[in-house]
Design a protein around this motif. Structure first.
Motif, short mmCIF file in Angstrom:
data_model
loop_
_atom_site.label_atom_id
_atom_site.label_comp_id
_atom_site.label_asym_id
_atom_site.label_seq_id
_atom_site.Cartn_x
_atom_site.Cartn_y
_atom_site.Cartn_z
N UNK A 59 0.81 -1.22 0.00
CA UNK A 59 0.00 0.00 0.00
C UNK A 59 0.85 1.27 0.00
N UNK A 60 1.96 1.22 -0.71
CA UNK A 60 2.79 2.41 -0.84
C UNK A 60 3.71 2.71 0.32
N UNK A 88 4.90 7.26 12.19
CA UNK A 88 5.05 6.34 11.08
C UNK A 88 5.66 5.03 11.56
N UNK A 89 5.04 4.43 12.56
CA UNK A 89 5.60 3.23 13.18
C UNK A 89 5.73 2.08 12.20
N UNK A 90 4.84 2.03 11.19
CA UNK A 90 4.82 0.90 10.25
C UNK A 90 4.75 -0.41 11.02
N UNK A 91 5.71 -1.31 10.80
CA UNK A 91 5.68 -2.59 11.52
C UNK A 91 6.39 -2.54 12.87
N UNK A 111 -2.19 3.21 9.48
CA UNK A 111 -2.61 2.09 8.65
C UNK A 111 -2.96 0.90 9.54
N UNK A 112 -4.21 0.45 9.48
CA UNK A 112 -4.67 -0.59 10.40
C UNK A 112 -3.89 -1.89 10.23
N UNK A 113 -3.56 -2.26 8.99
CA UNK A 113 -2.82 -3.49 8.75
C UNK A 113 -1.41 -3.43 9.32
N UNK A 114 -0.72 -2.31 9.09
CA UNK A 114 0.63 -2.16 9.64
C UNK A 114 0.59 -2.08 11.16
N UNK A 115 -0.41 -1.39 11.70
CA UNK A 115 -0.53 -1.29 13.15
C UNK A 115 -0.71 -2.67 13.79
N UNK A 202 15.54 7.71 1.51
CA UNK A 202 14.64 7.40 2.62
C UNK A 202 13.27 7.08 2.06
N UNK A 203 12.54 6.22 2.76
CA UNK A 203 11.21 5.83 2.31
C UNK A 203 10.24 6.98 2.50
#
Length: 220
Positions: A59-60, A88-91, A111-115, A202-203
């Motif tokens: 998802x980008x 931006x915690x991501x994983x 992002x609910x999935x990454x959270x 950087x991302x």
């Protein structure tokens, strides 16, 4: 891949990607060395968990290269007992490293999935994960001694600056005319600005764009 392989890859990352680019703070190196990066990448990416490239998360979104995080942390110098905010915690990888340095971390992910992935990966670490818009930060936990924006942004919302303690520091990558530059800043009085110190890949972190025609000047 077994644990010995990952341990060797982590040591090689520190020796060849961090130390050779000026990341020599022993506390930062120890913190990065203590966190198993492979736990925070997708299962089909574990073989390249320690490569000096952004790791796609879907998802980008992407996890930034290890060297970008290492250099930001070496410049902003988080220390034990300080309160830190990771945007931006991501994983959860940067939050885990920050917690190893400070012991007090709030990590925000929208992002609910990454959270959900971060919640699993960070279980038992003591990191407080908040699912909320990245631009808003987490004012309920402010003020913070250190704020890390874990990704490249075009602008820094005033809401985040206001969550810094007096003399608090911020670290981020900024996007300037298509180039990503690592930068740090300190809140003093009513003033704040991020000052670039290195051009590093950087991302990109979505949601922090400037309107067309504007240029980055530190704060909206």
């Amino acid at each position: 891949m077994n644990q010995q392989n990952f341990d060797e890859m982590r040591r090689a990352m520190i020796a060849s990607q961090l130390r050779t680019t000026g990341v020599n703070d022993p506390q930062v190196l120890a913190a990065i060395g203590s966190v198993a990066r492979e736990r925070f990448v997708p299962a089909d990416r574990v073989a390249t968990a320690y490569a000096e490239i952004p790791t796609p998360l879907g998802d980008g979104r992407a996890m930034g290269p290890p060297m970008a995080l290492g250099r930001l942390l070496a410049e902003v110098r988080p220390r034990a007992g300080e309160r830190a905010l990771v945007i931006g915690a991501a994983t959860g990888y940067a939050a885990a490293v920050m917690h190893a340095l400070t012991g007090h971390v709030v990590a925000v992910e929208e992002d609910a999935g990454l959270a959900a992935q971060a919640r699993d990966a960070l279980e038992g670490t003591g990191v407080e994960l908040v699912e909320a818009p990245l631009r808003d930060g987490y004012a309920a936990g402010a003020p913070y001694d250190v704020i890390l924006i874990d990704g490249a942004v075009e602008s820094v919302p005033q809401a985040l600056v206001e969550q810094l303690a007096r003399d608090g520091r911020m670290a981020a990558a900024i996007v300037d005319r298509g180039v990503t530059r690592l930068a740090i800043g300190r809140r003093g009085g009513s003033g704040f600005a991020l000052l670039p110190f290195a051009d590093v890949e950087a991302a990109l972190l979505p949601g922090f764009s400037l309107p067309a025609g504007f240029q980055f000047e530190g704060v909206e």
